[in-house]
Design a protein around this motif. Sequence first.
Motif, short mmCIF file in Angstrom:
data_model
loop_
_atom_site.label_atom_id
_atom_site.label_comp_id
_atom_site.label_asym_id
_atom_site.label_seq_id
_atom_site.Cartn_x
_atom_site.Cartn_y
_atom_site.Cartn_z
N ARG A 152 7.47 -2.31 -3.45
CA ARG A 152 8.43 -2.76 -2.45
C ARG A 152 8.94 -4.15 -2.81
O ARG A 152 8.16 -5.01 -3.22
CB ARG A 152 7.76 -2.84 -1.08
N ARG A 197 0.82 -1.23 0.00
CA ARG A 197 0.00 0.00 0.00
C ARG A 197 0.85 1.27 0.00
O ARG A 197 2.01 1.25 0.41
CB ARG A 197 -0.94 -0.01 1.22
N TYR A 198 0.25 2.34 -0.42
CA TYR A 198 0.92 3.64 -0.58
C TYR A 198 1.45 4.15 0.78
O TYR A 198 0.74 4.11 1.80
CB TYR A 198 -0.11 4.63 -1.16
N CYS A 199 2.67 4.66 0.78
CA CYS A 199 3.34 5.06 2.02
C CYS A 199 2.53 6.03 2.89
O CYS A 199 2.39 5.80 4.10
CB CYS A 199 4.70 5.68 1.74
N PRO A 200 1.98 7.12 2.34
CA PRO A 200 1.22 8.03 3.20
C PRO A 200 0.07 7.36 3.92
O PRO A 200 -0.23 7.69 5.07
CB PRO A 200 0.73 9.12 2.23
N ASP A 201 -0.58 6.38 3.28
CA ASP A 201 -1.66 5.64 3.96
C ASP A 201 -1.10 4.90 5.17
O ASP A 201 -1.73 4.85 6.24
CB ASP A 201 -2.29 4.62 3.00
N ILE A 202 0.07 4.33 5.01
CA ILE A 202 0.71 3.60 6.12
C ILE A 202 1.10 4.58 7.23
O ILE A 202 0.88 4.32 8.41
CB ILE A 202 1.95 2.83 5.60
N LEU A 203 1.65 5.72 6.83
CA LEU A 203 2.08 6.71 7.83
C LEU A 203 0.90 7.23 8.65
O LEU A 203 1.03 7.47 9.86
CB LEU A 203 2.81 7.86 7.13
N VAL A 204 -0.24 7.42 8.00
CA VAL A 204 -1.43 7.86 8.73
C VAL A 204 -1.82 6.83 9.78
O VAL A 204 -2.17 7.18 10.91
CB VAL A 204 -2.60 8.10 7.74
N ASP A 263 -2.53 4.64 -4.75
CA ASP A 263 -2.88 3.52 -3.90
C ASP A 263 -1.66 2.65 -3.58
O ASP A 263 -1.64 1.92 -2.59
CB ASP A 263 -3.95 2.64 -4.57
N ILE A 322 0.17 4.67 11.25
CA ILE A 322 1.17 4.68 12.34
C ILE A 322 0.88 5.83 13.30
O ILE A 322 0.92 5.67 14.52
CB ILE A 322 2.60 4.75 11.77
#
Lengths: 100, 100, 100, 100
Positions: D13, C43-50, D7, C52
């Motif tokens: 990765r 999944r897209y990094c900013p989605d993951i960062l949100v 997305d 976290i």
Amino acid sequence: MGEFLHDHPITPRTKDEKEKVINRLKRIEGQVRGIQKMVEEDRYCPDILVQISAINAALKKVGFTVAERHAKHCVSHAVKSGDGDEVIDELLEVMKQFSK
Amino acid sequence: MGEFLHDHPITPRTKDEKEKVINRLKRIEGQVRGIQKMVEEDRYCPDILVQISAINAALKKVGFTVAERHAKHCVSHAVKSGDGDEVIDELLEVMKQFSK
Amino acid sequence: MGEFLHDHPITPRTKDEKEKVINRLKRIEGQVRGIQKMVEEDRYCPDILVQISAINAALKKVGFTVAERHAKHCVSHAVKSGDGDEVIDELLEVMKQFSK
Amino acid sequence: MGEFLHDHPITPRTKDEKEKVINRLKRIEGQVRGIQKMVEEDRYCPDILVQISAINAALKKVGFTVAERHAKHCVSHAVKSGDGDEVIDELLEVMKQFSK
């Protein structure tokens, strides 16, 4: 004022206590002016960001000194008078801001 | 200086850009002086802590403005010149300080 | 253990108190697993960062609940017994970690 | 999904990258379970608070790893394609959450 339980600390700050905190705030004021100069001189952004982080750290330190004094005087006094929970809630609410 | 890759931004800040940041820093300087006055007047600790949190938030905002400009000018320029990774590492290192 | 003044709270946590905190931690555990899945699915990094950031916020909330209970029971008890300052120092030391 | 510009990362990765991040998240998941056990055993609040701070620090570290990868791949790619500013805004917005 008004928002919190008191307007002043239960034990007034001594002249010496005031001076110590004010001196640290004066240093911080100087640091803020220092950043203005850096912007004026068109300094590199990461250098400026490092200085801003340093000021934030210094302000948090002052904040913890203030919080410590508050806990040892006002909170302790309130606990002994049976009004501890309210003062504790108030302090934790304020600490939440700090943790941001 | 010296610690980072450059001493100045790749695109010099305009007079207008400088003024905007400096004005915000002047307001922050005023807020720091305001806290000195609060301590002088022996104001209630939680009131002081709220003000310190407000300054921290204002400083972070300035920091993000500086970081944004840096990313859009210096980082972008470096990426186009093929030196992006170094400048990105440098910026993230600085952002880590902010996240504390 | 050992590092701090006590091994257990002065007033034992009730079954209900334990359950509430543990349930919140279980939700957080699920959120951490959710991020693992997001990474797995690329999944897209900013989605993951949100996500976290959301976990960090949830953990801080649990932390403040724990700190509140501590202040209202252990700190209050220590203040009444005349050992308040030590317990207050201990708590503020721990809160400093939180403010990072 | 939907909220952000993409997305998935521009460069998928690798298996190795995924594994490294997931392993760190599994360790964090274990730490969260560890706190549940501490609450169950009615451990002293400051001990629990220290563990929560440790998890927050570990999560931030993972976040910075994710952000770094994002900046070096997606942001750099966008900059080269002329869409840098949007992706930079997006990343900074997300970093603001982290700085709380």
